[in-house]
Scaffold this active site. Structure first.
Site, short mmCIF file in Angstrom:
data_model
loop_
_atom_site.label_atom_id
_atom_site.label_comp_id
_atom_site.label_asym_id
_atom_site.label_seq_id
_atom_site.Cartn_x
_atom_site.Cartn_y
_atom_site.Cartn_z
N MET A 1 38.82 37.79 76.60
CA MET A 1 38.67 39.07 77.31
C MET A 1 37.41 39.03 78.15
O MET A 1 36.29 38.88 77.62
CB MET A 1 38.63 40.24 76.32
CG MET A 1 39.99 40.56 75.72
SD MET A 1 39.95 42.03 74.67
CE MET A 1 39.14 41.39 73.22
N ALA A 2 37.60 39.16 79.46
CA ALA A 2 36.47 39.18 80.39
C ALA A 2 35.56 40.35 80.03
O ALA A 2 36.03 41.46 79.78
CB ALA A 2 36.99 39.31 81.82
N CYS B 1 46.10 36.81 84.86
CA CYS B 1 45.21 37.90 85.27
C CYS B 1 45.85 38.70 86.41
O CYS B 1 46.25 38.14 87.43
CB CYS B 1 43.86 37.35 85.72
SG CYS B 1 42.72 38.66 86.20
N LYS C 1 47.99 30.55 79.55
CA LYS C 1 48.24 31.93 79.13
C LYS C 1 48.82 32.67 80.31
O LYS C 1 48.27 32.61 81.42
CB LYS C 1 46.95 32.59 78.65
CG LYS C 1 47.15 34.02 78.15
CD LYS C 1 45.93 34.46 77.33
CE LYS C 1 46.05 35.88 76.85
NZ LYS C 1 45.94 36.88 77.92
N GLY D 1 43.57 41.20 70.90
CA GLY D 1 42.55 41.47 71.91
C GLY D 1 41.88 42.80 71.67
O GLY D 1 40.91 42.91 70.90
N ARG D 2 42.44 43.87 72.27
CA ARG D 2 41.78 45.16 72.22
C ARG D 2 41.56 45.65 70.79
O ARG D 2 40.57 46.33 70.50
CB ARG D 2 42.58 46.18 73.04
CG ARG D 2 42.48 45.91 74.54
CD ARG D 2 43.52 46.67 75.33
NE ARG D 2 44.86 46.19 75.01
CZ ARG D 2 45.98 46.78 75.41
NH1 ARG D 2 45.91 47.86 76.16
NH2 ARG D 2 47.15 46.28 75.07
N GLY E 1 49.76 40.78 72.71
CA GLY E 1 50.09 42.11 73.20
C GLY E 1 50.43 43.08 72.10
O GLY E 1 51.42 42.91 71.37
N GLN F 1 38.75 29.07 78.77
CA GLN F 1 39.79 29.39 79.77
C GLN F 1 39.23 29.32 81.18
O GLN F 1 38.18 29.90 81.46
CB GLN F 1 40.35 30.79 79.52
CG GLN F 1 41.55 31.09 80.41
CD GLN F 1 42.03 32.52 80.30
OE1 GLN F 1 41.35 33.44 80.73
NE2 GLN F 1 43.19 32.71 79.72
C1 LIG Z 1 38.91 43.94 78.81
C2 LIG Z 1 39.98 42.88 78.85
C3 LIG Z 1 39.69 41.66 79.44
C4 LIG Z 1 40.66 40.64 79.48
N1 LIG Z 1 40.34 39.44 80.00
C5 LIG Z 1 41.22 38.42 79.92
C6 LIG Z 1 40.86 37.09 80.33
O1 LIG Z 1 39.72 36.82 80.75
N2 LIG Z 1 41.81 36.13 80.25
C7 LIG Z 1 43.07 36.37 79.77
O2 LIG Z 1 43.90 35.46 79.71
N3 LIG Z 1 43.42 37.61 79.36
C8 LIG Z 1 42.53 38.61 79.40
N4 LIG Z 1 42.88 39.85 78.90
C9 LIG Z 1 44.21 40.03 78.29
C10 LIG Z 1 44.14 39.81 76.76
O3 LIG Z 1 43.79 38.47 76.46
C11 LIG Z 1 45.47 40.16 76.07
O4 LIG Z 1 46.49 39.28 76.51
C12 LIG Z 1 45.90 41.60 76.36
O5 LIG Z 1 44.81 42.50 76.22
C13 LIG Z 1 47.03 42.06 75.41
O6 LIG Z 1 46.63 41.95 74.08
P1 LIG Z 1 46.10 43.22 73.19
O7 LIG Z 1 47.18 44.27 73.22
O8 LIG Z 1 45.90 42.60 71.83
O9 LIG Z 1 44.85 43.70 73.81
C14 LIG Z 1 41.95 40.87 78.90
C15 LIG Z 1 42.22 42.12 78.32
C16 LIG Z 1 41.26 43.11 78.28
C17 LIG Z 1 41.59 44.42 77.62
#
Ligand SMILES: Cc1cc2nc3c(=O)[nH]c(=O)nc-3n(C[C@H](O)[C@H](O)[C@H](O)COP(=O)(O)O)c2cc1C
Length: 350
Positions: A23-24, A106, A145, A230-231, A207, A76
């Site tokens: 997560m960025a 992204c 990804k 993630g979140r 997700g 990544q």
């Molecule tokens: C703040 C934020 C930053 C993210 N940055 C990236 C990233 O840098 N690379 C990536 O592949 N996915 C990124 N994602 C996507 C997450 O890796 C993940 O696939 C997505 O949030 C769904 O999962 P979750 O429901 O568990 O959050 C980001 C998601 C969030 C919320």
């Protein structure tokens, strides 16, 4: 499925079925190390720009810093030029990572307009050229990804995914929302199940996994090798433990403060005080959702000038956290255990 069962991405052994999402603006080293402590089998850096790597941008190169207690770790990268991606992969390898992950998911305009991120799902041939170039550049396993596709309802991942595997991808992560959806709606894991049936490499399901019940359901209905969180893990490492071990229950106020203080200290060491103090503000709200802190307390932390002031205020609210913080600090590897394969001068901040 037993979430403690180990599995492999090629020859990289992953000790649990839980992967911490990239997560960025979130996945700093402190986040990844904490994720490993709470049960994540694999952690991932946030997306790192290959243009930044090419230009030897100090801040970008800082993202390639790997500590000895993070393994296994994927870094990544994102970009659109195969040769630049290949060069970046070699830098990732030099930094000590175990896996090179590529971002084909992204949805942000700034990224997709350069031909990177999710826009690659609309150009499978180019996407395959990138994977081929990266796989040829490094002996490490390479992974991708991705999202389901760009447009709502797209099934592009089912066409692109197998082609990426043929091009050299050793595993795929699917976040089955479209790029257009951003984070709205829900992740449609029936697509994850379809993808699993089409490829002979491990698939990670990303997700909407926030609980053990959801993790078990996604693993059982998709055949994925692991779930990614993630979140659900933002400011909440306890969710990871609940998912992997089934040990639920709210953390105490002392536990919340101890984890947050360690997180603050480590992030200051990594980014330096100036960058860290802004970066950390969003984490205060996330962490203090647990531990029964009154709302004004969170607001108070956000306006404090220095992270030292924040730490002081937190410890005043839960003095019993101090011995826990000492224990956590004692478990961290000492400075010389931290791998720094790149010249020290390229790192920005503490
Ligand atoms: C703040 C934020 C930053 C993210 N940055 C990236 C990233 O840098 N690379 C990536 O592949 N996915 C990124 N994602 C996507 C997450 O890796 C993940 O696939 C997505 O949030 C769904 O999962 P979750 O429901 O568990 O959050 C980001 C998601 C969030 C919320």
């Amino acid at each position: 499925m037993d979430l403690h069962e180990h599995w492999f991405i090629r020859d990289v052994e992953i000790p649990s079925r839980l992967v911490l999402a990239p997560m960025a603006g979130v996945s700093v080293q402190a986040f990844r190390r904490q994720g490993r402590r709470y049960g994540a089998g694999l952690v991932c850096s946030e997306m790192v720009s290959v243009a930044g790597i090419q230009h030897r941008n100090e801040r970008t190169l800082g993202y390639l810093r790997v500590a000895s207690d993070e393994h296994p770790l994927a870094i990544q990268i994102f970009g659109s030029d195969p040769a630049a991606m290949a060069e970046a992969a070699r830098m990732v390898e030099a930094s000590g990572a175990d896996i090179v992950d590529m971002n084909f998911g992204c949805p942000v305009k700034k990224v997709t307009k350069t031909g990177a991120g999710a826009s690659l799902l609309d150009d499978p041939e180019h996407a395959c050229r990138i994977v081929e170039a990266v796989a040829a550049a490094t002996p490490l396993p390479v992974s991708v990804k991705m999202r389901r596709g760009v447009e709502n309802g797209s099934r592009a991942c089912l066409d692109v995914g197998p082609r990426l595997v043929a091009a050299g991808a050793a595993s795929l992560t699917l976040h089955p929302r479209s790029a257009k959806q951003m984070y709205t709606g829900t992740a449609d894991h029936s697509l994850t199940a379809e993808l699993v049936s089409l490829v002979d490499v491990p698939v990670i399901a990303s997700g909407d996994v926030t609980s053990r019940a959801k993790a078990q359901a996604v693993l059982a209905t998709t055949g994925a090798s692991a779930v990614m969180v993630g979140r659900g893990a933002q400011g909440n490492p306890w969710a990871l433990r609940e998912i992997v071990d089934g040990v639920g229950g709210e953390p105490t106020r002392e536990e919340v403060v101890a984890e947050l203080v360690l997180f603050i200290r480590e992030t200051v060491r990594e980014l330096g005080e100036r960058r860290a103090s802004g970066f950390l503000k969003k984490f205060y709200g996330w962490y203090l959702g647990r531990g029964r802190f009154p709302r004004p307390f969170k607001q108070e932390l956000v306006v404090l000038d220095s992270t030292e002031d924040v730490e002081r205020r937190l410890i005043a609210a839960a003095p019993g956290a101090l011995p826990l913080i000492e224990e956590l600090e004692a478990e961290l590897p000492s400075g010389d255990e931290v791998q720094l394969d790149l010249p020290i001068s390229i790192y920005g901040g503490g």
